[in-house]
Design a protein around this motif. Structure first.
Motif, PDB file in Angstrom:
ATOM      1  N   LEU A   9      25.228   9.073  11.514  1.00  0.00           N
ATOM      2  CA  LEU A   9      25.997   8.103  10.723  1.00  0.00           C
ATOM      3  C   LEU A   9      25.654   8.163   9.245  1.00  0.00           C
ATOM      4  O   LEU A   9      26.457   7.761   8.413  1.00  0.00           O
ATOM      5  CB  LEU A   9      25.738   6.687  11.241  1.00  0.00           C
ATOM      6  N   GLY A  10      24.482   8.604   8.918  1.00  0.00           N
ATOM      7  CA  GLY A  10      24.065   8.660   7.517  1.00  0.00           C
ATOM      8  C   GLY A  10      22.557   8.738   7.416  1.00  0.00           C
ATOM      9  O   GLY A  10      21.870   9.015   8.387  1.00  0.00           O
ATOM     10  N   ASN A  11      22.076   8.444   6.220  1.00  0.00           N
ATOM     11  CA  ASN A  11      20.650   8.511   5.939  1.00  0.00           C
ATOM     12  C   ASN A  11      20.282   7.257   5.157  1.00  0.00           C
ATOM     13  O   ASN A  11      20.728   7.075   4.029  1.00  0.00           O
ATOM     14  CB  ASN A  11      20.360   9.768   5.118  1.00  0.00           C
ATOM     15  N   LEU A  12      19.482   6.402   5.745  1.00  0.00           N
ATOM     16  CA  LEU A  12      19.126   5.140   5.095  1.00  0.00           C
ATOM     17  C   LEU A  12      18.239   5.333   3.870  1.00  0.00           C
ATOM     18  O   LEU A  12      18.037   4.397   3.107  1.00  0.00           O
ATOM     19  CB  LEU A  12      18.465   4.191   6.088  1.00  0.00           C
ATOM     20  N   LEU A  13      17.726   6.528   3.682  1.00  0.00           N
ATOM     21  CA  LEU A  13      16.974   6.809   2.451  1.00  0.00           C
ATOM     22  C   LEU A  13      17.926   7.028   1.277  1.00  0.00           C
ATOM     23  O   LEU A  13      17.530   6.887   0.125  1.00  0.00           O
ATOM     24  CB  LEU A  13      16.074   8.027   2.638  1.00  0.00           C
ATOM     25  N   CYS A  14      19.164   7.397   1.585  1.00  0.00           N
ATOM     26  CA  CYS A  14      20.151   7.698   0.533  1.00  0.00           C
ATOM     27  C   CYS A  14      21.329   6.731   0.516  1.00  0.00           C
ATOM     28  O   CYS A  14      21.951   6.537  -0.523  1.00  0.00           O
ATOM     29  CB  CYS A  14      20.713   9.102   0.737  1.00  0.00           C
ATOM     30  N   ASP A  15      21.672   6.153   1.667  1.00  0.00           N
ATOM     31  CA  ASP A  15      22.862   5.311   1.809  1.00  0.00           C
ATOM     32  C   ASP A  15      22.476   3.850   2.025  1.00  0.00           C
ATOM     33  O   ASP A  15      21.408   3.558   2.552  1.00  0.00           O
ATOM     34  CB  ASP A  15      23.694   5.777   3.007  1.00  0.00           C
ATOM     35  N   GLU A  16      23.369   2.975   1.657  1.00  0.00           N
ATOM     36  CA  GLU A  16      23.195   1.549   1.965  1.00  0.00           C
ATOM     37  C   GLU A  16      23.549   1.319   3.434  1.00  0.00           C
ATOM     38  O   GLU A  16      24.444   1.981   3.979  1.00  0.00           O
ATOM     39  CB  GLU A  16      24.098   0.689   1.080  1.00  0.00           C
TER      40      GLU A  16
END
Length: 62
Positions: A9-16
């Motif tokens: 789904l994404g990367n919480l280090l880079c995305d909100e």
């Protein structure tokens, strides 16, 4: 667990956090949970519980 990383789904280090629910991948998962054809890891889970709930918030849902 998605060990093969089929539904990233994404990367919480880079995305909100909230942005993860607006991503095309998340919408594809929701569409498949609502009955669209295609592979969905959740269908393979031994703890899966079929139900009639409809998830909203993406393209093909009202």
């Amino acid at each position: 667990m998605d060990f093969e990383r089929r539904h990233v789904l994404g990367n919480l280090l880079c995305d909100e956090y909230g942005d993860l629910f607006k991503s095309p991948v998340f919408c594809e998962i929701v569409d498949r949970m609502n009955g669209a054809d295609g592979f969905l890891l959740c269908r393979m889970c031994e703890f899966a519980d079929p139900n009639d709930r409809v998830l909203t918030g993406c393209r093909s849902t009202p």
